[in-house]
Write a protein that holds these residues in place. Sequence first.
Motif, PDB file in Angstrom:
ATOM      1  N   LEU A 203       0.816  -1.213   0.000  1.00 50.22           N
ATOM      2  CA  LEU A 203       0.000   0.000   0.000  1.00 50.22           C
ATOM      3  C   LEU A 203       0.851   1.265   0.000  1.00 50.22           C
ATOM      4  O   LEU A 203       0.394   2.330  -0.448  1.00 50.22           O
ATOM      5  N   ARG A 209      -2.640   2.780  -3.647  1.00 54.89           N
ATOM      6  CA  ARG A 209      -3.882   3.220  -2.996  1.00 54.89           C
ATOM      7  C   ARG A 209      -4.792   3.933  -3.993  1.00 54.89           C
ATOM      8  O   ARG A 209      -6.018   3.747  -3.977  1.00 54.89           O
ATOM      9  N   ARG A 213      -8.631   2.682  -4.923  1.00 52.88           N
ATOM     10  CA  ARG A 213      -9.837   3.504  -4.719  1.00 52.88           C
ATOM     11  C   ARG A 213     -10.752   3.474  -5.932  1.00 52.88           C
ATOM     12  O   ARG A 213     -11.935   3.820  -5.831  1.00 52.88           O
ATOM     13  N   TYR A 253      -7.091  -0.169   6.199  1.00 47.36           N
ATOM     14  CA  TYR A 253      -7.628  -0.374   4.852  1.00 47.36           C
ATOM     15  C   TYR A 253      -8.861   0.480   4.534  1.00 47.36           C
ATOM     16  O   TYR A 253      -9.330   0.483   3.397  1.00 47.36           O
TER      17      TYR A 253
END
Length: 300
Positions: A203, A209, A213, A253
Amino acid sequence: MITFLSGGTGTPKLLRGMRELLDDRDVAVIVNTAEDTWLSGNHLSPDIDTVMYLFAGILDTNRWWGIKSDSYITHDLLARLGIDEYIAVGDQDRAIHVARGEMLRDGIRLTEATAALCRTLGVRATVLPMTDSVVTTYVRTPRGELHFQEYWVKHRGDVAIDGVVRRFRQPPAATEEVVRAIEASDAVVIGPSNPVTSISPILECAGVREALRRQRVIAVSPFIGDTPVSGPAAALMQAFGKEASSAGTYALYKDFMDVFIQDTRDPVELDGALRLDTLMVNRGKSLDLAKNILTLIYGC
């Protein structure tokens, strides 16, 4: 295609079940490399090797590392010669490390080296290192920093730690292959791997990330109460400044996750979490959890 984020034990146990339901070619696995190290001049990438050996059908699933029925002639002779390798590497396993080390010294990217090894071993799944740059996890102890492998393998986790740090020359960035795999997936699954040393390094790679998303993400907690199913996750979570529980995992998370799965026995209550049996003690349990996750993704 489904993409998985993986360390070396929890997610591979889930992949064991997934392989009975999906064609390997429909699976991509983005693997933590922050536990990589050089040993006796050879390149050890434990999480990549576990995933690669699983798909090659040669993984020692009694230990969840190394090649089944491997011999240790070289390791034993090195010990007699006074070379202390704190990691016991089998002879076939070592051959992989030698080959990868040679490729890296020749300037080949880790992604390309992994693909070449996968082709040789007949692996049809897409196995991707999280980054091609070098990033390493260390733990802080009263006597200084220790490489994660020294902490967990050499000292068996029996060392007080008060911090977890990542060391690198340049901030790690996800490869183009990693970002494409996430974007091309029907969903991304984070298996019950160690949140601190297996998943967080992935991550922390620039671009991951952001890509997550834009995807549907399902995560499986590695905790039942304050106890991890395996490994040193509890001590590492505390040293990382997070609660050693499903709640702490959820907090890591939550900004990109759509579905969070807790074990049915977990006493921690989280609003909206899905309760399933996540204790993959055998092949059948792995298969059951895989079926439930695929139902979440495809609705059948």
